[in-house]
Design a protein around this motif. Structure first.
Motif, PDB file in Angstrom:
ATOM      1  N   VAL A  55      -6.583  98.069 -21.761  1.00  0.00           N
ATOM      2  CA  VAL A  55      -5.421  99.187 -22.284  1.00  0.00           C
ATOM      3  C   VAL A  55      -4.056  99.036 -22.175  1.00  0.00           C
ATOM      4  CG1 VAL A  55      -5.933 100.099 -19.960  1.00  0.00           C
ATOM      5  CG2 VAL A  55      -5.348 101.787 -21.479  1.00  0.00           C
ATOM      6  N   ILE A  56      -3.390  99.612 -22.908  1.00  0.00           N
ATOM      7  CA  ILE A  56      -1.901  99.322 -22.879  1.00  0.00           C
ATOM      8  C   ILE A  56      -1.316 100.365 -21.948  1.00  0.00           C
ATOM      9  CG2 ILE A  56       0.266  99.304 -24.361  1.00  0.00           C
ATOM     10  CD1 ILE A  56      -1.425  98.521 -26.824  1.00  0.00           C
ATOM     11  N   LEU A  57      -0.389  99.623 -21.002  1.00  0.00           N
ATOM     12  CA  LEU A  57       0.202 100.595 -20.236  1.00  0.00           C
ATOM     13  C   LEU A  57       1.633 100.291 -19.748  1.00  0.00           C
ATOM     14  CD1 LEU A  57      -2.567 100.289 -17.430  1.00  0.00           C
ATOM     15  CD2 LEU A  57      -1.912 102.604 -18.055  1.00  0.00           C
ATOM     16  N   THR A  58       2.472 101.362 -19.333  1.00  0.00           N
ATOM     17  CA  THR A  58       3.811 101.049 -19.397  1.00  0.00           C
ATOM     18  C   THR A  58       4.389 101.520 -17.841  1.00  0.00           C
ATOM     19  OG1 THR A  58       4.213 103.326 -19.772  1.00  0.00           O
ATOM     20  CG2 THR A  58       4.331 101.924 -21.605  1.00  0.00           C
ATOM     21  N   LYS A  59       5.472 100.837 -17.301  1.00  0.00           N
ATOM     22  CA  LYS A  59       5.975 101.275 -16.348  1.00  0.00           C
ATOM     23  C   LYS A  59       7.246 102.103 -16.562  1.00  0.00           C
ATOM     24  CE  LYS A  59       7.989 100.028 -11.705  1.00  0.00           C
ATOM     25  NZ  LYS A  59       8.343  98.948 -10.783  1.00  0.00           N
ATOM     26  N   ARG A  60       7.456 103.163 -16.293  1.00  0.00           N
ATOM     27  CA  ARG A  60       8.551 104.068 -16.804  1.00  0.00           C
ATOM     28  C   ARG A  60       9.842 103.868 -16.049  1.00  0.00           C
ATOM     29  NH1 ARG A  60       7.328 109.306 -18.613  1.00  0.00           N
ATOM     30  NH2 ARG A  60       8.852 110.278 -17.482  1.00  0.00           N
ATOM     31  N   SER A  61      10.821 103.908 -16.957  1.00  0.00           N
ATOM     32  CA  SER A  61      12.097 103.703 -16.591  1.00  0.00           C
ATOM     33  C   SER A  61      12.740 104.216 -15.260  1.00  0.00           C
ATOM     34  CB  SER A  61      13.291 103.661 -17.645  1.00  0.00           C
ATOM     35  OG  SER A  61      14.594 103.684 -17.327  1.00  0.00           O
ATOM     36  N   PRO A  62      13.291 103.498 -14.314  1.00  0.00           N
ATOM     37  CA  PRO A  62      13.931 104.290 -13.246  1.00  0.00           C
ATOM     38  C   PRO A  62      14.981 105.247 -13.563  1.00  0.00           C
ATOM     39  CG  PRO A  62      14.773 102.011 -13.283  1.00  0.00           C
ATOM     40  CD  PRO A  62      13.801 102.124 -14.501  1.00  0.00           C
ATOM     41  N   LYS A  63      15.418 105.372 -14.850  1.00  0.00           N
ATOM     42  CA  LYS A  63      16.221 106.146 -15.293  1.00  0.00           C
ATOM     43  C   LYS A  63      15.973 107.755 -15.552  1.00  0.00           C
ATOM     44  CE  LYS A  63      17.715 103.237 -18.524  1.00  0.00           C
ATOM     45  NZ  LYS A  63      18.477 102.756 -19.536  1.00  0.00           N
ATOM     46  N   LEU A  64      14.621 107.634 -15.724  1.00  0.00           N
ATOM     47  CA  LEU A  64      14.007 108.852 -16.192  1.00  0.00           C
ATOM     48  C   LEU A  64      14.169 109.973 -15.135  1.00  0.00           C
ATOM     49  CD1 LEU A  64      10.963 107.730 -18.149  1.00  0.00           C
ATOM     50  CD2 LEU A  64      13.046 108.631 -19.215  1.00  0.00           C
ATOM     51  N   SER A  65      14.187 111.387 -15.450  1.00  0.00           N
ATOM     52  CA  SER A  65      14.247 112.141 -14.441  1.00  0.00           C
ATOM     53  C   SER A  65      12.881 112.698 -13.746  1.00  0.00           C
ATOM     54  CB  SER A  65      14.888 113.636 -15.181  1.00  0.00           C
ATOM     55  OG  SER A  65      14.053 113.897 -16.172  1.00  0.00           O
ATOM     56  N   SER A  66      11.957 112.478 -14.526  1.00  0.00           N
ATOM     57  CA  SER A  66      10.395 112.651 -14.080  1.00  0.00           C
ATOM     58  C   SER A  66       9.560 111.588 -14.003  1.00  0.00           C
ATOM     59  CB  SER A  66       9.814 113.817 -14.676  1.00  0.00           C
ATOM     60  OG  SER A  66       9.784 113.567 -16.052  1.00  0.00           O
ATOM     61  N   PHE A  67       8.939 111.434 -12.930  1.00  0.00           N
ATOM     62  CA  PHE A  67       7.966 110.371 -12.826  1.00  0.00           C
ATOM     63  C   PHE A  67       8.471 108.994 -13.019  1.00  0.00           C
ATOM     64  CE2 PHE A  67       5.673 114.251 -14.506  1.00  0.00           C
ATOM     65  CZ  PHE A  67       4.769 114.491 -13.206  1.00  0.00           C
ATOM     66  N   TYR A 148      -0.869  95.097 -19.509  1.00  0.00           N
ATOM     67  CA  TYR A 148      -2.369  95.414 -19.932  1.00  0.00           C
ATOM     68  C   TYR A 148      -3.148  95.234 -18.869  1.00  0.00           C
ATOM     69  CZ  TYR A 148      -0.091  93.909 -24.433  1.00  0.00           C
ATOM     70  OH  TYR A 148       0.931  93.839 -25.462  1.00  0.00           O
ATOM     71  N   ALA A 149      -4.159  96.141 -18.871  1.00  0.00           N
ATOM     72  CA  ALA A 149      -5.181  96.165 -17.701  1.00  0.00           C
ATOM     73  C   ALA A 149      -6.493  96.231 -18.103  1.00  0.00           C
ATOM     74  CB  ALA A 149      -5.015  97.300 -16.598  1.00  0.00           C
ATOM     75  N   PRO A 150      -7.354  95.409 -17.571  1.00  0.00           N
ATOM     76  CA  PRO A 150      -9.178  95.756 -18.062  1.00  0.00           C
ATOM     77  C   PRO A 150      -9.192  97.150 -17.875  1.00  0.00           C
ATOM     78  CG  PRO A 150      -8.631  93.849 -16.736  1.00  0.00           C
ATOM     79  CD  PRO A 150      -7.204  94.739 -16.498  1.00  0.00           C
ATOM     80  N   LEU A 151      -9.913  97.605 -18.875  1.00  0.00           N
ATOM     81  CA  LEU A 151     -10.567  98.990 -18.856  1.00  0.00           C
ATOM     82  C   LEU A 151     -11.681  99.108 -17.709  1.00  0.00           C
ATOM     83  CD1 LEU A 151     -10.413 101.964 -19.909  1.00  0.00           C
ATOM     84  CD2 LEU A 151     -12.403 101.106 -21.491  1.00  0.00           C
ATOM     85  N   GLU A 152     -12.533  98.275 -17.613  1.00  0.00           N
ATOM     86  CA  GLU A 152     -13.634  98.036 -16.901  1.00  0.00           C
ATOM     87  C   GLU A 152     -13.161  98.115 -15.462  1.00  0.00           C
ATOM     88  OE1 GLU A 152     -18.054  96.075 -16.479  1.00  0.00           O
ATOM     89  OE2 GLU A 152     -16.382  94.985 -17.485  1.00  0.00           O
ATOM     90  N   MET A 153     -11.802  97.579 -14.992  1.00  0.00           N
ATOM     91  CA  MET A 153     -11.321  97.588 -13.676  1.00  0.00           C
ATOM     92  C   MET A 153     -11.493  98.989 -12.872  1.00  0.00           C
ATOM     93  SD  MET A 153      -7.324  97.211 -13.618  1.00  0.00           S
ATOM     94  CE  MET A 153      -6.878  97.860 -11.965  1.00  0.00           C
ATOM     95  N   PHE A 154     -11.422 100.153 -13.733  1.00  0.00           N
ATOM     96  CA  PHE A 154     -11.281 101.479 -13.364  1.00  0.00           C
ATOM     97  C   PHE A 154     -12.644 102.013 -13.038  1.00  0.00           C
ATOM     98  CE2 PHE A 154      -7.438 100.746 -15.955  1.00  0.00           C
ATOM     99  CZ  PHE A 154      -6.647 100.796 -14.890  1.00  0.00           C
ATOM    100  N   LEU A 155     -13.736 101.163 -13.023  1.00  0.00           N
ATOM    101  CA  LEU A 155     -14.990 101.557 -12.549  1.00  0.00           C
ATOM    102  C   LEU A 155     -15.487 100.734 -11.376  1.00  0.00           C
ATOM    103  CD1 LEU A 155     -17.138 101.963 -15.846  1.00  0.00           C
ATOM    104  CD2 LEU A 155     -16.025 103.419 -14.778  1.00  0.00           C
ATOM    105  N   LYS A 156     -14.552  99.763 -10.991  1.00  0.00           N
ATOM    106  CA  LYS A 156     -14.771  98.760  -9.749  1.00  0.00           C
ATOM    107  C   LYS A 156     -14.123  99.270  -8.658  1.00  0.00           C
ATOM    108  CE  LYS A 156     -15.666  94.978 -12.782  1.00  0.00           C
ATOM    109  NZ  LYS A 156     -15.418  93.568 -13.213  1.00  0.00           N
ATOM    110  N   ASP A 157     -14.746  98.939  -7.477  1.00  0.00           N
ATOM    111  CA  ASP A 157     -14.146  99.469  -6.065  1.00  0.00           C
ATOM    112  C   ASP A 157     -13.244  98.161  -5.655  1.00  0.00           C
ATOM    113  OD1 ASP A 157     -13.899 101.490  -4.206  1.00  0.00           O
ATOM    114  OD2 ASP A 157     -15.465 100.537  -2.956  1.00  0.00           O
ATOM    115  N   GLU A 158     -13.155  97.299  -6.595  1.00  0.00           N
ATOM    116  CA  GLU A 158     -11.895  96.126  -6.164  1.00  0.00           C
ATOM    117  C   GLU A 158     -10.790  96.667  -6.460  1.00  0.00           C
ATOM    118  OE1 GLU A 158     -13.060  92.895  -8.325  1.00  0.00           O
ATOM    119  OE2 GLU A 158     -15.201  93.061  -8.039  1.00  0.00           O
ATOM    120  N   ASN A 159      -9.685  96.239  -5.475  1.00  0.00           N
ATOM    121  CA  ASN A 159      -8.393  96.575  -5.662  1.00  0.00           C
ATOM    122  C   ASN A 159      -8.049  98.128  -5.783  1.00  0.00           C
ATOM    123  OD1 ASN A 159      -7.675  93.612  -5.501  1.00  0.00           O
ATOM    124  ND2 ASN A 159      -8.380  93.545  -7.806  1.00  0.00           N
TER     125      ASN A 159
END
Length: 225
Positions: A55-67, A148-159
């Motif tokens: 799955v495609i993910l982003t890290k939001r800019s520190p300049k943004l006012s929210s999150f 990018y992160a593996p979608l299946e990792m969100f079903l696992k108890d690891e990390n």
């Protein structure tokens, strides 16, 4: 989209088929149109690489006012010209990470989640069949990095870590997933983690290895599994 330059994998075809069986939300109603300021859509964009669904993910800019600085799915607030949540998610993904909407095959739209700012967040599930055609271009004003992160990792108890919280009067659990890629460490949590737990549960047709215990406002999708 030119289908001659790549082969659609059976794994991604099966995943998309399971998502297509999920009920898709209809275009914005008149009531929803009047609540645009408190409505947003995010794109859960999935692709396969070396037999793994990402799955495609982003890290939001520190300049943004929210999150600011948080990990997020590409997306944002509904605009006046958006006819539905799909349009919002695709437009925002193009603005934030340079993803051409024509490359994305939207397969379903999930029930909305509510974030801590009381914004209704609608997840749009899309398939990126031809990953090679996507040239990531982060919008420096909004996005610090794309990963990018593996979608299946969100079903696992690891990390995974969890924290009990109260959310709009509801005692629940917030999940935190630690992910390292390209020598960078990311923490995926809150609504983003909840959406991805739900998407993974639907896509792989199995519950996570842990008890989700999500807020009731986030549980409408998961209770149908």
């Amino acid at each position: 989209m030119d289908t001659n330059n790549f082969t659609r994998s059976h794994k991604l075809l099966d995943l998309s088929s399971r998502f297509r069986q999920w009920k898709t939300l209809s275009p914005l109603s008149n009531a929803q149109r009047s609540e645009r300021k408190n409505r947003a859509a995010v794109l859960v964009c999935l692709f396969e690489e070396e037999d793994v669904i990402y799955v495609i993910l982003t890290k939001r800019s520190p300049k943004l006012s929210s999150f600011s600085g948080q990990v997020a799915l590409p997306g944002g607030r509904t605009d006046e010209g958006d006819t539905d949540d799909i349009r919002t998610a695709l437009r925002e993904a193009q603005e934030e990470i340079g993803l051409d909407p024509d490359l994305v095959d939207v397969v379903t739209v999930l029930e909305p989640f509510i974030n801590k700012g009381n914004v209704t967040v609608v997840p749009v599930i899309g398939i990126l069949w031809n990953k090679q055609a996507f040239n990531p271009v982060p919008n420096a004003d909004e996005v610090e990095s794309i990963f990018y992160a593996p979608l299946e990792m969100f079903l696992k108890d690891e990390n995974r870590r969890q924290e009990e919280r109260e959310f709009y009067g509801d005692k629940c659990v917030f999940h935190y997933f630690d992910h390292e890629t390209n020598n960078q460490a990311y923490v995926i949590w809150a609504v983003t983690a909840a959406i991805l737990i739900t998407a993974a549960s639907i896509g792989y047709q199995r519950p996570p290895e842990f008890q989700p215990r999500m807020p009731k406002a986030w549980n409408r999708n998961h209770s149908r599994l």
